[in-house]
Design a protein around this motif. Structure first.
Motif, PDB file in Angstrom:
ATOM      1  N   VAL A  37       0.865  -1.207  -0.032  1.00  0.00           N
ATOM      2  CA  VAL A  37      -0.210   0.007  -0.055  1.00  0.00           C
ATOM      3  C   VAL A  37       0.791   1.319   0.050  1.00  0.00           C
ATOM      4  N   VAL A  38       1.893   1.369   0.886  1.00  0.00           N
ATOM      5  CA  VAL A  38       2.801   2.439   0.945  1.00  0.00           C
ATOM      6  C   VAL A  38       3.520   2.737  -0.307  1.00  0.00           C
ATOM      7  N   ALA A  39       4.108   1.621  -0.793  1.00  0.00           N
ATOM      8  CA  ALA A  39       4.937   1.553  -2.286  1.00  0.00           C
ATOM      9  C   ALA A  39       3.958   2.123  -3.307  1.00  0.00           C
ATOM     10  N   ALA A  40       2.598   1.933  -3.380  1.00  0.00           N
ATOM     11  CA  ALA A  40       1.806   2.231  -4.279  1.00  0.00           C
ATOM     12  C   ALA A  40       1.411   3.867  -4.170  1.00  0.00           C
ATOM     13  N   GLY A  41       1.617   4.466  -3.077  1.00  0.00           N
ATOM     14  CA  GLY A  41       1.428   5.929  -3.072  1.00  0.00           C
ATOM     15  C   GLY A  41       0.951   6.443  -1.732  1.00  0.00           C
ATOM     16  N   ALA A  42       1.625   6.007  -0.648  1.00  0.00           N
ATOM     17  CA  ALA A  42       1.554   6.671   0.556  1.00  0.00           C
ATOM     18  C   ALA A  42       2.872   7.114   1.004  1.00  0.00           C
ATOM     19  N   GLU A 240       3.323  19.538  -9.968  1.00  0.00           N
ATOM     20  CA  GLU A 240       4.727  18.656 -10.149  1.00  0.00           C
ATOM     21  C   GLU A 240       5.046  17.593  -9.433  1.00  0.00           C
ATOM     22  N   GLY A 241       4.016  17.329  -8.291  1.00  0.00           N
ATOM     23  CA  GLY A 241       4.227  16.245  -7.477  1.00  0.00           C
ATOM     24  C   GLY A 241       4.860  16.616  -6.146  1.00  0.00           C
ATOM     25  N   ASN A 242       5.217  17.894  -5.971  1.00  0.00           N
ATOM     26  CA  ASN A 242       5.595  18.329  -4.758  1.00  0.00           C
ATOM     27  C   ASN A 242       4.346  18.094  -3.628  1.00  0.00           C
ATOM     28  N   SER A 344       0.738  10.260  -5.626  1.00  0.00           N
ATOM     29  CA  SER A 344       1.183   9.890  -6.805  1.00  0.00           C
ATOM     30  C   SER A 344       0.509   8.883  -7.470  1.00  0.00           C
ATOM     31  N   ALA A 345      -0.683   8.369  -6.821  1.00  0.00           N
ATOM     32  CA  ALA A 345      -1.566   7.411  -7.595  1.00  0.00           C
ATOM     33  C   ALA A 345      -2.840   7.286  -6.893  1.00  0.00           C
ATOM     34  N   ASP A 346      -3.876   6.761  -7.397  1.00  0.00           N
ATOM     35  CA  ASP A 346      -5.155   6.598  -6.731  1.00  0.00           C
ATOM     36  C   ASP A 346      -4.946   5.136  -6.149  1.00  0.00           C
ATOM     37  N   LEU A 347      -5.236   5.173  -4.816  1.00  0.00           N
ATOM     38  CA  LEU A 347      -5.053   4.059  -3.940  1.00  0.00           C
ATOM     39  C   LEU A 347      -6.206   3.026  -3.671  1.00  0.00           C
TER      40      LEU A 347
END
Length: 361
Positions: A37-42, A240-242, A344-347
């Motif tokens: 879960v964390v690797a996917a976007g947390a 920009e993802g910041n 960074s992604a929809d979780l």
């Protein structure tokens, strides 16, 4: 700072009972799943699972970007719309006491608050069939500068409702269509105060938090702080993802629809008491679990879904900008998950798969 998960990730596992410790090897999938879960976007995440073997608390990721400090296993977080289940429970308790009726029109309690208030009932507010426009859709969101300008602003329920009803309703007739609306819960908070003479937060504290000893749970009102150990939460600063740290903010914008601060342990304890029949008469708990519209999985402040192994789990989930949480249970097992997204992604799919594994594994 660019949103990149640091190479340092922390994983803490707390076996709260001897039984849980004995089952440690069986929880390997839970640990790996939370890492996924964390690797996917947390930035970080925590989970507490309760079953007949005991209590397991697992964390993954970090509590604060750029630092190696692990997420506190008993950390507090903004629980978002899980607040609605607490508010709904208080409203149903008031109904049990004869201090209001679920089919009372909004107009009877809050004259002139909403158009067509004679046709919209408290039940419609509870199960999101009122047709009232969702106030959240009127609010600026990150990374807009207007959003950040509102960070310390105090909102009143009346202000939020007025923003919503400036828009046309989302259905032609109340009670016929499901349409998730935080506006309804802003109104319910006001109804609780009218019925009791005390703010909804005070009623939640005296009826639920103190009796259940939910010492890690609070309704902060306008206080920007999260008391006690907690992970930091973030929102997008730009396109920009910041990220910018948004842990501290004025939570009055969430109000009765989402201001609750809690812990995984407290939420598990609350849902065990609620669904175990300790907080409401059986007929009202049954109504809580009855969908407002056929085919929907939302009743009176309570949601549910079916796992791949055939279990129906009840609870709720919440999104409080910088924090997301899920708390569900079925007889014999409870799972509460909270995370701080990095956007960074929809979780949603990843979390759904994790919860399914946690219940079915």
């Amino acid at each position: 700072m660019k949103v990149v998960m640091t190479a340092v990730a922390a994983l803490a596992v707390v076996a709260a009972t001897a039984g849980a410790a004995a089952g440690g090897e069986d929880r390997g999938e839970l640990r790996r799943g939370l890492d996924g879960v964390v690797a996917a976007g947390a930035v970080g995440a925590l989970v507490e699972v309760r079953d007949e073997r005991g209590v397991w608390r697992v964390t993954s990721g970090v509590a604060e970007l750029g630092k190696a400090r692990p997420v506190p296993a008993e950390g507090r977080f903004r629980a978002g719309s899980i607040t609605k289940t607490f508010v709904a429970t208080v409203v149903l308790q008031l109904a049990a006491e004869g201090r209001l009726r679920l089919d009372d029109p909004v107009e009877a309690w809050l004259p002139g608050a909403v158009p067509d208030g004679d046709s919209i009932t408290l039940r419609h507010l509870l199960n999101h069939t009122s047709g009232l426009y969702d106030v959240v859709r009127t609010l600026p969101m990150p990374p807009s500068q207007e959003f950040f300008a509102n960070r310390w602003r105090t909102w009143t329920a009346s202000e939020l409702v007025a923003r919503a009803v400036a828009h046309p309703p989302t259905s032609e007739r109340p009670g016929t269509t499901f349409g998730y609306s935080n506006t309804g819960y802003a109104l319910l908070g006001q109804v609780v105060e009218k019925a009791t003479g005390r703010p909804y937060g005070v009623e939640i504290e005296r009826r639920l938090l103190r009796p259940l000893r939910l010492h890690g749970t609070s309704l902060p009102g306008t206080s920007p702080h999260i008391p006690g150990p907690h992970p930091h939460g973030y929102v997008p600063r730009d396109t920009e993802g910041n990220l910018v740290d948004y842990t501290r903010m004025n939570p009055s914008v969430f109000g009765a629809g989402g201001e609750l601060i809690s812990t995984a342990a407290d939420l598990n304890r609350f849902f065990e008491a609620l669904l175990g029949g300790r907080l409401l008469p059986a007929h009202l708990l049954d109504q809580m679990r009855t969908p407002g519209v056929e085919g929907r999985r939302y009743g009176l402040g309570l949601a549910w879904w079916d796992t791949t192994c055939g279990l129906r789990v009840y609870g709720n989930d919440g999104d409080a900008l910088a924090y997301q949480s899920w708390s569900f249970m079925t007889p014999g097992r409870q799972v509460t998950l909270a995370l701080t997204p990095n956007f960074s992604a929809d979780l949603d799919d990843t979390v759904e798969a994790f919860l399914d594994d946690a219940f079915c594994g």
